[in-house]
Design a protein around this motif. Sequence first.
Motif, short mmCIF file in Angstrom:
data_model
loop_
_atom_site.label_atom_id
_atom_site.label_comp_id
_atom_site.label_asym_id
_atom_site.label_seq_id
_atom_site.Cartn_x
_atom_site.Cartn_y
_atom_site.Cartn_z
N VAL A 68 84.04 -53.54 -108.11
CA VAL A 68 83.19 -53.83 -106.92
C VAL A 68 81.77 -54.45 -106.96
CG1 VAL A 68 84.44 -52.06 -105.72
CG2 VAL A 68 82.20 -51.36 -106.78
N GLY A 287 87.81 -48.18 -104.44
CA GLY A 287 86.46 -49.16 -104.34
C GLY A 287 85.38 -48.60 -104.42
N GLY A 303 81.44 -52.49 -101.91
CA GLY A 303 82.48 -51.05 -101.77
C GLY A 303 81.25 -49.88 -101.63
#
Length: 552
Positions: A68, A287, A303
Amino acid sequence: MLYKTRILVVLLVFGGLAQSPSSAGYLYWTDKDTAKIQRARLDRAGWIEDVLTAADGLVDPRGIALNVADNWMYWADNGTDKIRRARLDGSEPQDVVTGLSFPADLALDLDAGKIYWADCDRNEICRANLDGTGPQAVRTGIVQPYYLALDPGRGQVYWSDFDSPTIHRANMDGTGGVEDLDFLTGLDRVRDVALDPATRKIHWGDRDAHKVQRADRDGSGGIEDLYTAADGLDRPHGLVLDVGHAAMYWADTGTHKVMQGSTDGSSPASALNPDALSGEPWGVALGILTLDRSASINSAIYGDLHAFDGPPGSPPTVVELGGPAVVDGYAEAFGSSTLNVTGASVYEDLIAWDWSQINVISGDQIVYEDSVQARDSSTVNMLGGRISGGGLDARDSSTVNVSGGWIGDHLNAYDSSTVNISGGSISEDVFSHDFSTLNISGGEIGDHLKAEDSSRINVSGGAIERITAGSTSGAHSSIITIAGSGFNYPYGEIPDSDGTLIGLLAGGDPINAPFSIYGNASIMLVPEPATLSLLALGGMALLSRRRRSSAR
């Protein structure tokens, strides 16, 4: 993005952190039968969307891992014998490594910039750079490796086999031999494994025993059944742990569901999708960017962000969120970590848990949609910046200190928390509930100051528009104490239930505010310290005169 430390994206569970088993961000999974990658928002029940499908070249997707920090997801496709990647929204799909033979699971070591995967048919564990260059086998001569997990801090890789009850481990760089964890007895057909580096526990799913289990990695303590067939399990496969919320998620290919529970098995197992999926979910990934060392972040996080303590004996974790960083989700501090916000923006909640600390120092758009929260015994210090979305909440015996900045909504204290306001501006209500204490010596409250349910508010300064002391139960009494001089009511308890209080607060700020009192509550007027001193001197002088008179 500049990092000063190791980054963990495979989520781990740290002992002693026991939040509710519900994370805020995205959970991704592969579906090998329908050739899809899907995701769910964990804070929105029933929300599921397709990210990639067969139209994007998927055939038989298996393992999945997320980066992420750089907006990439990676997956292994058994149907194309490739490892591929795409952006987290599904755009820009591309090949990373080709020419494999049944690539099953994969994992990322972001600190080293490597991707690891299990090649089931070639009996190898391999690695390459994140862009696919420099592929090499690091472990050969093993038997059908299927799922794997990395412990970069100790330089070890763990894996299970396609058709075996054994979990293995070895060095990630290929040195040394393979250790079979034979002390984990009574297993049947192990699938995914997930590691807890702090407590040294390993979690796994057992396909044919219909269980999710855990044990200490040194073999002590025995095996714990966390969830079994009695909890609705059939064939658990992919498994991931959420560090901060003590949550666990797994894919069940038998029930066609993605399940959630707690890392210690104390919460009931439940399905993210009550209606079965049309295919078989296989791999799962969260995430979330997890930082267990100090770091400076100055660009986007696609995220959630979690800050944690490092291993025992390591320095405190301090994460600097500077402008123009944007966290496209939640930013949360756990353990004794610290988040310093100096210009960054967070789209969802900004939350301090456990005994952590968040310092909001500067920034025009700290939180876009939700709120800043202090939970458990944590502390939030607001020195500047603007919270443009929701408000600021103190809960669970936490502490909030506001000395500057602007809050576009409310400020609330709950559950025996403490709030100290010495500056700044709050646009909406400031409430104290549930045995909490609110101390106001400065700042500006744009709407309503209110105490309810055995809470306390002490006012010595600031700009206040309206005051309410109330109680919803006869057993609870709330008290607002206002220190100052020149009031239009005598010192002591205000006898009226409604009216307007006029005077000068102890800090020198004038007050001209309507008030309301109801239930078993009160507003008390007390002298400022200087007035108290004068009253004390006057009392001593009067006593002296009386003594002199009696002596005559």
